[in-house]
Design an enzyme around this catalytic site. Structure first.
Site, PDB file in Angstrom:
ATOM      1  N   SER A   1       1.688  41.957 -31.416  1.00 49.69           N
ATOM      2  CA  SER A   1       1.299  40.664 -30.855  1.00 49.69           C
ATOM      3  C   SER A   1       2.398  39.655 -31.131  1.00 49.69           C
ATOM      4  O   SER A   1       3.181  39.815 -32.083  1.00 49.69           O
ATOM      5  CB  SER A   1      -0.011  40.188 -31.498  1.00 49.69           C
TER       6      SER A   1
ATOM      7  N   TYR B   1      -5.797  38.589 -38.617  1.00 46.75           N
ATOM      8  CA  TYR B   1      -5.099  39.219 -37.499  1.00 46.75           C
ATOM      9  C   TYR B   1      -3.588  39.068 -37.662  1.00 46.75           C
ATOM     10  O   TYR B   1      -2.832  40.042 -37.507  1.00 46.75           O
ATOM     11  CB  TYR B   1      -5.569  38.577 -36.198  1.00 46.75           C
TER      12      TYR B   1
END
Length: 267
Positions: free
Chosen positions: A145, A158
């Site tokens: 990401s 995350y």
């Protein structure tokens, strides 16, 4: 095609929808047989498999819960056995959280880490062991990401897990290069999928003022990059991250998510 003229074999985790589905289909279009995995959406996985078969490739469908450690590794071994080997492994399965750091519970933290990092480690290790044993090299590709590079409010678990996965892949490039195995991160920004609430919409018609290109990405654009990394032309790319975000990191992910007008485009 491999030197023995058999189709290369790929596993794409979390391929019942979104980036995973698009990747499985792109690899099939490039000639790979593909193992499609699902956690809760078997119907979605079967739809992916149907698209894979529509390209003349073989598809197998298997349930995979990467938080079942180490059983998730056994599931990878079983898929490799059914495929008859493994040439490409795409670690795409993952979850996020939107809980502020002061509020996140240890259980929620562990769930994110088990999914995005520890489960990924187990699956990647099983895939790599199979590639080393076969002696034909291989490709390990992790979908990380932009948040492996820049943080965002509410994403502490995350962000930390994706940082860890990105670092793990760099280490794999060092340790597995002598076996002809490459390890690469693909770091998407905002992509129009069901997870973002944009499933089914044309990304080019969605306004995202905080992204330089002015729109979210299409899952098929990410899949095309992954398919390239799995191709012979990408054989010398390893130990790095390829960001695919429409320029979002140049704004900072927080700005990319928060800006609601195009005023920033002019001085």
């Amino acid at each position: 095609m491999r030197a023995d003229h058999e189709p290369p074999r790929a596993i794409v985790t979390g391929s019942d929808s979104g980036i995973g589905r698009a990747t499985a289909v792109a690899l099939a279009a490039a000639g790979h047989d593909v193992a499609v995995t699902w956690h809760t959406d078997r119907e979605g996985a079967e739809q992916t498999a149907a698209e894979v078969r529509g390209h003349g490739a073989r598809a197998i469908v298997a349930q995979l819960d990467v938080t079942e450690i180490p059983a998730c590794g056994d599931a990878i071994d079983a898929m490799i056995g059914e495929l008859g080997g493994l040439d490409v492994f795409v670690n795409n399965a993952g979850i996020g959280t939107h809980t502020p750091f002061l509020d996140i519970s240890l259980d929620e933290w562990n769930r994110v880490f088990d999914t995005d990092l520890t489960g990924a480690f187990v699956c990647l290790q099983r895939a790599a062991r199979a590639m080393v044993t076969a002696g034909r090299g291989g490709r390990l590709i992790a979908v990380t990401s932009v948040h492996a590079h820049q943080p965002m409010v509410g994403y502490s678990a995350y962000d930390a897990a994706k940082h860890g996965l990105s670092g793990l892949m760099k280490n794999l490039a060092l340790e597995l290069g002598s076996h002809g195995i490459t390890a690469v991160n693909v770091a998407p920004g905002a992509i129009a999928t069901s997870a973002s609430g944009d499933s089914g919409a044309d990304p080019k018609q969605i306004d995202r003022p905080g992204i330089p290109l002015g729109r979210p990405g299409d899952a098929r654009e990410v899949a095309a990059l992954i398919a390239f990394l799995a191709s012979p032309e990408a054989a010398y790319i390893s130990g790095t991250t390829l960001v695919i975000d429409g320029g979002m990191l140049q704004m900072g992910p927080q700005a990319g998510a928060a800006i609601t007008s195009h005023d920033w485009r002019t001085v």
